[in-house]
Design a protein around this motif. Sequence first.
Motif, PDB file in Angstrom:
ATOM      1  N   PHE A   1       0.583  -0.880  -0.340  1.00  0.00           N
ATOM      2  CA  PHE A   1      -0.108   0.061   0.294  1.00  0.00           C
ATOM      3  C   PHE A   1       1.119   1.430  -0.148  1.00  0.00           C
ATOM      4  CE2 PHE A   1      -4.170  -1.921   1.857  1.00  0.00           C
ATOM      5  CZ  PHE A   1      -4.479  -2.134   0.848  1.00  0.00           C
ATOM      6  N   HIS A   2       2.217   1.580   1.308  1.00  0.00           N
ATOM      7  CA  HIS A   2       2.521   3.031   0.852  1.00  0.00           C
ATOM      8  C   HIS A   2       4.097   3.202   1.182  1.00  0.00           C
ATOM      9  CE1 HIS A   2      -1.649   3.092   3.163  1.00  0.00           C
ATOM     10  NE2 HIS A   2      -1.564   4.057   2.508  1.00  0.00           N
ATOM     11  N   GLY A   3       4.362   1.336   0.341  1.00  0.00           N
ATOM     12  CA  GLY A   3       5.742   1.165   0.504  1.00  0.00           C
ATOM     13  C   GLY A   3       6.911   0.703   2.340  1.00  0.00           C
ATOM     14  N   GLY A   4       5.851   1.046   3.285  1.00  0.00           N
ATOM     15  CA  GLY A   4       6.565   0.734   4.632  1.00  0.00           C
ATOM     16  C   GLY A   4       7.036  -0.557   4.422  1.00  0.00           C
ATOM     17  N   SER A   5       8.065  -0.634   5.208  1.00  0.00           N
ATOM     18  CA  SER A   5       8.207  -1.841   5.653  1.00  0.00           C
ATOM     19  C   SER A   5       8.543  -3.352   6.600  1.00  0.00           C
ATOM     20  CB  SER A   5      10.059  -2.288   4.470  1.00  0.00           C
ATOM     21  OG  SER A   5      10.950  -1.569   5.031  1.00  0.00           O
ATOM     22  N   PHE A   6       9.461  -4.366   7.062  1.00  0.00           N
ATOM     23  CA  PHE A   6       9.477  -4.739   7.788  1.00  0.00           C
ATOM     24  C   PHE A   6      10.750  -5.524   8.273  1.00  0.00           C
ATOM     25  CE2 PHE A   6       4.968  -3.960   7.882  1.00  0.00           C
ATOM     26  CZ  PHE A   6       4.504  -3.368   9.537  1.00  0.00           C
ATOM     27  N   ASP A   7      11.664  -5.762   8.375  1.00  0.00           N
ATOM     28  CA  ASP A   7      12.759  -6.913   9.060  1.00  0.00           C
ATOM     29  C   ASP A   7      11.913  -8.000   8.895  1.00  0.00           C
ATOM     30  OD1 ASP A   7      14.509  -8.692  10.232  1.00  0.00           O
ATOM     31  OD2 ASP A   7      15.045  -7.366  10.119  1.00  0.00           O
ATOM     32  N   ILE A   8      11.903  -9.387   8.247  1.00  0.00           N
ATOM     33  CA  ILE A   8      11.234  -9.790   8.538  1.00  0.00           C
ATOM     34  C   ILE A   8      11.926 -11.250   9.679  1.00  0.00           C
ATOM     35  CG2 ILE A   8      11.257 -12.751   7.299  1.00  0.00           C
ATOM     36  CD1 ILE A   8      11.692 -10.937   4.541  1.00  0.00           C
ATOM     37  N   ALA A   9      13.285 -11.147  10.102  1.00  0.00           N
ATOM     38  CA  ALA A   9      13.347 -12.033  10.975  1.00  0.00           C
ATOM     39  C   ALA A   9      12.987 -11.282  12.941  1.00  0.00           C
ATOM     40  CB  ALA A   9      14.831 -12.004  11.144  1.00  0.00           C
ATOM     41  N   THR A  10      12.654 -10.077  12.471  1.00  0.00           N
ATOM     42  CA  THR A  10      12.701  -9.662  14.165  1.00  0.00           C
ATOM     43  C   THR A  10      11.286  -9.023  13.924  1.00  0.00           C
ATOM     44  OG1 THR A  10      13.467  -6.575  13.501  1.00  0.00           O
ATOM     45  CG2 THR A  10      15.111  -8.933  14.232  1.00  0.00           C
ATOM     46  N   GLY A  11      10.479  -9.159  12.685  1.00  0.00           N
ATOM     47  CA  GLY A  11       9.316  -7.811  12.455  1.00  0.00           C
ATOM     48  C   GLY A  11       8.758  -6.060  13.053  1.00  0.00           C
TER      49      GLY A  11
END
Length: 108
Positions: A66-76
């Motif tokens: 949606f807005h291009g925000g992101s997350f670290d997959i390993a830590t959340g």
Amino acid sequence: MSNKVRLCPVADVKEGEPVGVFLEHLPALAVYYVSGDIYVTDNMCTHGNAMLTDGYQDGGIIECPFHGGSFDIATGAAKAFPCQVPIKTYTVAIDEGWVWIDKPGEPS
């Protein structure tokens, strides 16, 4: 493995192609393959009503569609604005070619 939930075959999870898992009584989940490891997070972005599996995976980062925000997959951890609240991550077990997680709310 009575305190575990079976999600999907390991063979279904490819680098850069997260897999959505939708099971009764659980939140929507996303399963990722990152550099030889399997990770599981909630699939819903904490900023908007979007499935992260519809986004773009770049190595260990998942970008919301949606807005291009992101997350670290390993830590959340939230990695890019507008995302600020982390996504939930789960402890993963691999058994007989399947991806498993602890049942939410139960000790490992």
